[in-house]
Design an enzyme around this catalytic site. Structure first.
Site, PDB file in Angstrom:
ATOM      1  N   CYS A  71      12.913  -1.275  -9.271  1.00 40.74           N
ATOM      2  CA  CYS A  71      13.808  -0.343  -8.570  1.00 40.74           C
ATOM      3  C   CYS A  71      14.465  -0.968  -7.345  1.00 40.74           C
ATOM      4  O   CYS A  71      15.685  -0.934  -7.192  1.00 40.74           O
ATOM      5  CB  CYS A  71      13.089   0.954  -8.223  1.00 40.74           C
ATOM      6  SG  CYS A  71      11.788   0.835  -6.966  1.00 40.74           S
ATOM      7  N   HIS A 121       9.901   4.725  -4.560  1.00 37.45           N
ATOM      8  CA  HIS A 121      10.975   4.446  -5.526  1.00 37.45           C
ATOM      9  C   HIS A 121      12.320   4.558  -4.814  1.00 37.45           C
ATOM     10  O   HIS A 121      12.460   5.318  -3.857  1.00 37.45           O
ATOM     11  CB  HIS A 121      10.903   5.439  -6.691  1.00 37.45           C
ATOM     12  CG  HIS A 121      11.858   5.133  -7.811  1.00 37.45           C
ATOM     13  ND1 HIS A 121      11.766   3.991  -8.568  1.00 37.45           N
ATOM     14  CD2 HIS A 121      12.926   5.814  -8.295  1.00 37.45           C
ATOM     15  CE1 HIS A 121      12.741   3.989  -9.484  1.00 37.45           C
ATOM     16  NE2 HIS A 121      13.455   5.086  -9.328  1.00 37.45           N
ATOM     17  N   HIS A 133      19.236   3.795 -11.366  1.00 32.50           N
ATOM     18  CA  HIS A 133      17.959   3.214 -10.971  1.00 32.50           C
ATOM     19  C   HIS A 133      17.302   2.495 -12.134  1.00 32.50           C
ATOM     20  O   HIS A 133      17.721   2.625 -13.282  1.00 32.50           O
ATOM     21  CB  HIS A 133      17.032   4.287 -10.382  1.00 32.50           C
ATOM     22  CG  HIS A 133      16.503   5.266 -11.385  1.00 32.50           C
ATOM     23  ND1 HIS A 133      15.185   5.623 -11.439  1.00 32.50           N
ATOM     24  CD2 HIS A 133      17.108   5.961 -12.376  1.00 32.50           C
ATOM     25  CE1 HIS A 133      14.994   6.503 -12.416  1.00 32.50           C
ATOM     26  NE2 HIS A 133      16.148   6.724 -12.989  1.00 32.50           N
TER      27      HIS A 133
END
Length: 157
Positions: A71, A121, A133
């Site tokens: 990520c 994240h 993402h």
């Protein structure tokens, strides 16, 4: 240059025709999560375009491109291509951004998912409640609706 004439160059930047959904509608080019050439001048918009061009790239823990990403690797890579430097992890990236409210978020801002004070994240805001993402092992870079209310927003300085 007409929108239809730009399709081949956009497809070349995307890598393959399947990398992005591209459609000519009413003489204008429509690409999810991307904006017009005039709007694309900012580093945030450029980073968003780079992330979108990586659609379908596999997730790999610790990877920061150009073919595999985790990520924060995707956000680091995208902003680096846009001329901005970010630290490596999602938490470090959060600490280096200007924190903004959800009502002030714009396409290209970073979206940080957290549990309490722990950022776990990050993705790039694409507008309309969606982010680009690299989710997790076994998945690929994709455009997805924000699934949690436990998010913070940051603007890269």
């Amino acid at each position: 240059m007409t929108a239809l004439n730009r399709v081949p160059s956009l497809m070349a930047r995307a890598g393959t025709a399947s990398a992005l959904t591209i459609a000519a509608v009413g003489g204008s080019l429509v690409v999810p999560g991307m904006s017009s050439d005039a709007e694309a001048a900012t580093p945030a918009k450029k980073a968003l375009q780079v992330a979108a061009s990586k659609k379908g790239s596999p997730y790999k823990y610790g990877a920061a491109g150009p073919h595999r990403f985790d990520c924060s690797g995707l956000t680091l890579y995208s902003y680096k291509k846009a001329g901005k430097k970010l630290p490596r992890t999602a938490a470090q990236q959060y600490n280096k951004t200007r924190h903004i409210s959800s009502s002030n978020r714009k396409a290209g801002d970073l979206v940080f998912f957290h549990s309490g004070s722990n950022v776990y994240h990050v993705g790039i805001y694409a507008g309309k409640g969606k982010i680009w993402h690299s989710p997790k092992t076994g998945e690929v870079v994709k455009l997805e609706k924000i699934w949690s209310k436990s998010v913070w927003y940051g603007r890269v300085k």
